[in-house]
Design an enzyme around this catalytic site. Structure first.
Site, PDB file in Angstrom:
ATOM      1  N   ASN A  32       0.582  -0.641  -0.193  1.00  0.00           N
ATOM      2  CA  ASN A  32      -0.328  -0.226   0.149  1.00  0.00           C
ATOM      3  C   ASN A  32       0.883   1.397   0.103  1.00  0.00           C
ATOM      4  O   ASN A  32       0.438   2.285  -0.210  1.00  0.00           O
ATOM      5  CB  ASN A  32      -1.258   0.444   0.843  1.00  0.00           C
ATOM      6  CG  ASN A  32      -0.294  -0.016   2.862  1.00  0.00           C
ATOM      7  OD1 ASN A  32       0.495  -0.344   2.801  1.00  0.00           O
ATOM      8  ND2 ASN A  32      -1.212   0.043   3.588  1.00  0.00           N
ATOM      9  N   GLU A  54       4.472  -3.316  12.264  1.00  0.00           N
ATOM     10  CA  GLU A  54       3.058  -2.346  11.928  1.00  0.00           C
ATOM     11  C   GLU A  54       1.727  -2.852  11.937  1.00  0.00           C
ATOM     12  O   GLU A  54       2.586  -3.448  10.307  1.00  0.00           O
ATOM     13  CB  GLU A  54       4.405  -1.163  11.484  1.00  0.00           C
ATOM     14  CG  GLU A  54       4.994  -0.722  11.467  1.00  0.00           C
ATOM     15  CD  GLU A  54       4.699   0.342  12.908  1.00  0.00           C
ATOM     16  OE1 GLU A  54       3.226   0.421  13.269  1.00  0.00           O
ATOM     17  OE2 GLU A  54       5.537   0.467  13.681  1.00  0.00           O
TER      18      GLU A  54
HETATM   19  O1  LIG Z   1      -0.788   1.081   6.402  1.00  0.00           O
HETATM   20  C1  LIG Z   1       0.106   1.527   6.757  1.00  0.00           C
HETATM   21  C2  LIG Z   1       0.682   2.962   5.900  1.00  0.00           C
HETATM   22  C3  LIG Z   1       1.034   4.022   6.667  1.00  0.00           C
HETATM   23  C4  LIG Z   1       0.979   4.894   5.990  1.00  0.00           C
HETATM   24  C5  LIG Z   1       1.460   6.076   6.999  1.00  0.00           C
HETATM   25  O2  LIG Z   1       2.767   6.271   7.413  1.00  0.00           O
HETATM   26  O3  LIG Z   1       0.824   6.910   7.293  1.00  0.00           O
END
Ligand SMILES: O=CCCCC(=O)O
Length: 494
Positions: free
Chosen positions: A164, A265
């Site tokens: 993503n 994360e």
């Molecule tokens: O899905 C997590 C991506 C993190 C995006 C961010 O740093 O805001």
């Protein structure tokens, strides 16, 4: 290079890499196999990428291990200069990197440009931090002792990154690791390897020595084998991962026999609360940024919107008007598009399942609620009202452009609802009452709280979650801690 004619025009076509990068060499898979990467907007195949596996991963670990000694021996200032060159090269090639990102990930080109700058900010930040590693001298309880604490690089690190944010999630992991004096083996997501390989090309040009940063691209099946090798290796001292909570649990299990340090994360289920004293227009703007960023495919996206009964109708009406006026769905390269496709068919199916479940249980579709007329992986920006806690979209990450809006009346109750989940990544609320702001910020069981804002991420912020949303923090002055060990030295006989 195995590329022939590129599907996009790049100022520097040599950034379009399809081989992996091990020990400073661009390499194909041992068995010469490849996997295809497609453009989520069209489904067209945009690259055949070399499909590496377990044996190549072992070699990358070996290379990282051999490079580790010399890399950690360099001064922080030296490493900082190299990282700074990488940062400069990322910015100098920002447009090409953004084009590659939109091609393989689908996000609108303006969002890709923003992500390149965001991703580069971690390289710049940790280049600066590389020079600021400190230790401590402690007051000893024994008069003839002196006690020192030093920080040392943890060693070879494995980084596993998601599709993503194909650039920023790499730089947020690799830059602090390299700054700390660690070496890295990176496995990018199979959907978006091209952004990772372009970053490696720039890292090589920046002078990052052979073996210090290695990249293994693999399809979904081989990625499992690569992940297993990374977790099982006694040489790898740390795994850093961004992705789903179920995969995070697997990596924890696989790393247990070698007792690795992990930064995870993981998933989120962000509540976005609008109190009756909030600035409603600001809350609407914040909801749009938080909910529809990257078509809702962000771990910190608002998942559940709780709006006070006194402003519920007003909020929904304004949100629908604004969504209609600012969100244009389409190919990320097309003019004025602000919402691209979802990453794959499975992502579309999940969104459809969540919306159907909500509607079956009594939710009302305020807007959207169906696949977009463009077809393929495009889904309409959606707002649901009359939403209840029993609906799937309130229990699981939807990872799509769906805003379920729930009515509440009581502060204590909405906090209870917001906290009633195994997740604890990001949360948001809007209020202008300073007492409430402190009360609610302290009561929310989340690693990050946005107050009167829907956008909380930057390189200075400690990004991370509590509960089953993860371990550790990325970015910020704390971001190198996870890549370093403390060593205590006791000097006796003084
Ligand atoms: O899905 C997590 C991506 C993190 C995006 C961010 O740093 O805001």
């Amino acid at each position: 290079m195995t590329t022939t004619k590129l599907p996009i025009h790049l100022q520097d076509s040599t950034l379009y890499r399809t081989q992996s990068y091990i020990n400073g060499q661009w390499v194909a898979a041992d068995d010469a196999s490849t996997f295809t990467v497609d453009n989520p907007s069209t489904g067209a195949i945009i690259a055949k990428v070399c499909n590496l596996g377990a044996a190549e991963t072992e070699r990358a670990i070996d290379a990282a291990n051999k490079a580790q000694k010399a890399w950690r021996a360099r001064t922080g200032k030296d490493r900082a200069a190299i990282l700074r060159r990488w940062f400069d090269l990322i910015l100098a090639n920002a447009e090409d990197l953004a084009q590659i990102m939109t091609l393989e990930q689908g996000k609108p080109i303006a969002e890709s440009r923003g992500e390149i700058v965001y991703g580069a900010s971690f390289v710049e930040w940790f280049a600066e931090q590389a020079k600021r590693v400190t230790g401590d001298i402690m007051a000893s309880p024994n008069a003839s002792n002196r006690m020192l604490v030093m920080r040392e690089p943890i060693g070879v690190c494995a980084a596993i990154t998601p599709w993503n944010f194909p650039n920023a999630m790499i730089t947020r992991k690799v830059a602090p690791a390299l700054a700390a004096g660690c070496t890295v083996v990176l496995k990018p997501a199979e959907q978006t390897p091209l952004s990772a390989l372009a970053l490696a090309e720039l890292a090589e040009r920046a002078g990052i020595p052979a073996g210090v940063m290695n990249i293994i691209a693999a399809d979904s099946e081989r990625s499992i084998a690569v992940g297993k090798v990374l977790c099982a290796s006694p040489i790898v001292k740390k795994v850093t991962f961004t992705g789903s909570t179920p995969v995070g649990r697997i990596l924890l299990q696989q790393s247990a026999p070698t007792v690795k340090k992990l930064s995870l994360e993981l998933g989120g289920l962000a509540p976005f609360i609008v109190f009756d004293d909030a600035d409603i227009d600001a809350a609407v703007d914040g909801a749009i940024v938080s909910k529809y960023r990257n078509a809702g495919q962000t771990c910190v996206c608002a998942n559940r919107l709780y709006v006070h009964a006194a402003v519920y109708d007003q909020f929904i009406e304004k949100l629908a008007v604004k969504v209609r006026s600012v969100l244009k769905v389409g190919d990320g390269f097309a003019q004025a598009v602000t919402q691209g496709p979802l990453i794959d068919d499975a992502a579309v199916a999940k969104v459809q399942e969540h919306v159907k479940d909500a509607v079956d249980k009594g939710a009302k579709v305020v807007m959207g609620g169906k696949a977009h007329a463009l077809g393929g992986r495009f889904y309409e920006p959606t707002i649901l009202s009359n939403v209840g806690e029993d609906m799937l979209c309130m229990r699981e990450e939807t990872f799509g452009p769906v805003a379920p809006v729930v009515k509440f009346t009581d502060e204590a109750h909405v906090i209870e609802l917001a906290n009633n989940t195994e997740y604890g990544l990001a949360s948001y609320f809007y209020s202008r009452d300073v007492g409430r702001i402190f009360r609610v910020a302290e009561a929310l069981e989340y690693g990050m709280v946005g107050v009167n804002t829907g956008l909380i991420s930057n390189e200075v912020a400690p990004f991370g979650g509590v509960k089953q949303s993860g371990l550790g923090r990325e970015g910020s002055i704390y971001g190198m801690d996870d890549f370093m060990e403390l060593k205590y030295v006791c000097l006796g006989g003084i």
